[in-house]
Scaffold this motif. Sequence first.
Motif, PDB file in Angstrom:
ATOM      1  N   ILE A  24      26.759 -32.871  12.595  1.00 55.95           N
ATOM      2  CA  ILE A  24      27.242 -32.308  11.325  1.00 55.95           C
ATOM      3  C   ILE A  24      26.206 -31.273  10.871  1.00 55.95           C
ATOM      4  N   ASP A  25      26.565 -30.017  11.026  1.00 56.03           N
ATOM      5  CA  ASP A  25      25.617 -28.940  10.711  1.00 56.03           C
ATOM      6  C   ASP A  25      26.377 -27.630  10.599  1.00 56.03           C
ATOM      7  N   ASP A  26      25.744 -26.669  10.006  1.00 57.49           N
ATOM      8  CA  ASP A  26      26.243 -25.298   9.959  1.00 57.49           C
ATOM      9  C   ASP A  26      26.025 -24.660  11.330  1.00 57.49           C
ATOM     10  N   ALA A  27      27.040 -23.974  11.843  1.00 52.81           N
ATOM     11  CA  ALA A  27      26.950 -23.375  13.189  1.00 52.81           C
ATOM     12  C   ALA A  27      25.770 -22.413  13.294  1.00 52.81           C
ATOM     13  N   PHE A  28      25.547 -21.624  12.262  1.00 53.07           N
ATOM     14  CA  PHE A  28      24.440 -20.668  12.248  1.00 53.07           C
ATOM     15  C   PHE A  28      23.099 -21.389  12.376  1.00 53.07           C
ATOM     16  N   GLU A  29      22.928 -22.426  11.548  1.00 54.43           N
ATOM     17  CA  GLU A  29      21.679 -23.204  11.568  1.00 54.43           C
ATOM     18  C   GLU A  29      21.466 -23.866  12.928  1.00 54.43           C
ATOM     19  N   PHE A  30      22.539 -24.440  13.471  1.00 53.91           N
ATOM     20  CA  PHE A  30      22.421 -25.141  14.746  1.00 53.91           C
ATOM     21  C   PHE A  30      21.987 -24.191  15.864  1.00 53.91           C
ATOM     22  N   VAL A  31      22.609 -23.034  15.912  1.00 53.45           N
ATOM     23  CA  VAL A  31      22.299 -22.054  16.967  1.00 53.45           C
ATOM     24  C   VAL A  31      20.844 -21.590  16.866  1.00 53.45           C
ATOM     25  N   LEU A  32      20.327 -21.505  15.641  1.00 53.29           N
ATOM     26  CA  LEU A  32      18.920 -21.123  15.466  1.00 53.29           C
ATOM     27  C   LEU A  32      17.970 -22.214  15.959  1.00 53.29           C
ATOM     28  N   LYS A  33      18.370 -23.477  15.791  1.00 51.41           N
ATOM     29  CA  LYS A  33      17.457 -24.599  16.057  1.00 51.41           C
ATOM     30  C   LYS A  33      17.519 -25.156  17.476  1.00 51.41           C
ATOM     31  N   THR A  34      18.674 -25.074  18.111  1.00 46.86           N
ATOM     32  CA  THR A  34      18.855 -25.795  19.374  1.00 46.86           C
ATOM     33  C   THR A  34      17.877 -25.331  20.454  1.00 46.86           C
ATOM     34  N   LYS A  35      17.411 -26.283  21.234  1.00 44.54           N
ATOM     35  CA  LYS A  35      16.512 -25.974  22.356  1.00 44.54           C
ATOM     36  C   LYS A  35      17.270 -26.012  23.688  1.00 44.54           C
ATOM     37  N   PHE A  81      22.418 -10.312  15.066  1.00 44.07           N
ATOM     38  CA  PHE A  81      21.376 -11.338  15.121  1.00 44.07           C
ATOM     39  C   PHE A  81      21.944 -12.659  15.648  1.00 44.07           C
ATOM     40  N   PHE A  82      23.104 -13.050  15.129  1.00 38.87           N
ATOM     41  CA  PHE A  82      23.729 -14.306  15.564  1.00 38.87           C
ATOM     42  C   PHE A  82      24.188 -14.203  17.027  1.00 38.87           C
ATOM     43  N   SER A  83      24.827 -13.095  17.372  1.00 39.79           N
ATOM     44  CA  SER A  83      25.305 -12.887  18.753  1.00 39.79           C
ATOM     45  C   SER A  83      24.158 -12.991  19.750  1.00 39.79           C
ATOM     46  N   GLU A  84      23.049 -12.328  19.425  1.00 40.61           N
ATOM     47  CA  GLU A  84      21.913 -12.335  20.352  1.00 40.61           C
ATOM     48  C   GLU A  84      21.324 -13.733  20.491  1.00 40.61           C
ATOM     49  N   ARG A  85      21.339 -14.479  19.408  1.00 42.28           N
ATOM     50  CA  ARG A  85      20.858 -15.866  19.480  1.00 42.28           C
ATOM     51  C   ARG A  85      21.804 -16.715  20.343  1.00 42.28           C
ATOM     52  N   VAL A  86      23.114 -16.522  20.180  1.00 42.13           N
ATOM     53  CA  VAL A  86      24.096 -17.232  21.016  1.00 42.13           C
ATOM     54  C   VAL A  86      23.862 -16.901  22.491  1.00 42.13           C
ATOM     55  N   PHE A  87      23.684 -15.614  22.782  1.00 38.61           N
ATOM     56  CA  PHE A  87      23.479 -15.201  24.178  1.00 38.61           C
ATOM     57  C   PHE A  87      22.177 -15.777  24.749  1.00 38.61           C
ATOM     58  N   SER A  88      21.177 -15.962  23.889  1.00 39.64           N
ATOM     59  CA  SER A  88      19.881 -16.474  24.375  1.00 39.64           C
ATOM     60  C   SER A  88      19.960 -17.949  24.778  1.00 39.64           C
ATOM     61  N   ILE A  89      20.945 -18.698  24.251  1.00 37.89           N
ATOM     62  CA  ILE A  89      21.083 -20.117  24.626  1.00 37.89           C
ATOM     63  C   ILE A  89      22.185 -20.309  25.675  1.00 37.89           C
ATOM     64  N   LEU A  90      22.673 -19.190  26.217  1.00 40.36           N
ATOM     65  CA  LEU A  90      23.704 -19.229  27.258  1.00 40.36           C
ATOM     66  C   LEU A  90      23.045 -19.086  28.632  1.00 40.36           C
ATOM     67  N   LYS A  91      23.416 -19.973  29.550  1.00 40.86           N
ATOM     68  CA  LYS A  91      22.863 -19.892  30.901  1.00 40.86           C
ATOM     69  C   LYS A  91      23.390 -18.656  31.621  1.00 40.86           C
ATOM     70  N   SER A  92      22.669 -18.236  32.634  1.00 38.58           N
ATOM     71  CA  SER A  92      23.137 -17.136  33.488  1.00 38.58           C
ATOM     72  C   SER A  92      24.460 -17.539  34.129  1.00 38.58           C
ATOM     73  N   GLN A  93      25.404 -16.609  34.192  1.00 34.46           N
ATOM     74  CA  GLN A  93      26.774 -16.862  34.655  1.00 34.46           C
ATOM     75  C   GLN A  93      27.556 -17.774  33.697  1.00 34.46           C
ATOM     76  N   GLY A  94      27.007 -17.981  32.497  1.00 34.84           N
ATOM     77  CA  GLY A  94      27.710 -18.764  31.481  1.00 34.84           C
ATOM     78  C   GLY A  94      28.704 -17.909  30.704  1.00 34.84           C
ATOM     79  N   PHE A  95      29.551 -18.577  29.927  1.00 38.46           N
ATOM     80  CA  PHE A  95      30.628 -17.896  29.199  1.00 38.46           C
ATOM     81  C   PHE A  95      30.587 -18.223  27.711  1.00 38.46           C
TER      82      PHE A  95
END
Length: 221
Positions: A123-134, A158-172
């Motif tokens: 249970i979290d805000d999507a923006f906050e979660f994407v910033l925090k996840t390891k 800013f959000f898009s780049e953070r999403v892309f940074s937690i995406l694996k290579s060849q990920g979608f």
Amino acid sequence: MIQKIFSYLIPIKIFKKRSARSKMIEVTWANGELVLDSENTNYSYGSLQRILRYGLKNIGFKTIQKMNHILVLGVAGGSVIKTLIDEIEFKGKITGVEIDADMIQIANEYFNLSQIKQLEIVIDDAFEFVLKTKSQYDLIIIDVFEDTNMPNFLFERFFSERVFSILKSQGFVLFNTMILDEKHNIRNRKYISEINPKLYSTKMLPRVEQHNELIIIEKVA
């Protein structure tokens, strides 16, 4: 069940609740299936499930079966999670992020979400979660709405780049967007124009529902 049978003739509302985040949440029998709706739009199952299934099919069910970890931003009733498990037979981990605790309570009660062992709900805000996840993810599904509104942060670089940074290579990334007017068309085109074509392959799928446009982004480098 008599309600299920009659729902082929007329929708039958079985639950209604006012939520601080989503205004009104309704569970309805419609055409023999339970659907979850907000005041003005379908949130889970029904047309939304068809839309996201179409996007997943475009990525490829076999491709998804080989993945290890999927992130779902915006769970609602969990229809896309049911598609991943029941239809695609995905066996890896799913992390679902939902800001509205009332929504998860309804999803557990009416759609048995809590019985899915490979699913972790946060249970979290999507923006906050994407910033925090390891963690790193093979597939990120973005399906974040407040009724018919999409928060502005979803389209910010800013959000898009953070999403892309937690995406694996060849990920979608599978991004479900709502188009209600020309401003939204312009917003989507601007969003795509800012994605680096050397690092990401991007496509917009032909619309299956009038107001939803799916964007698929693959991390190629």
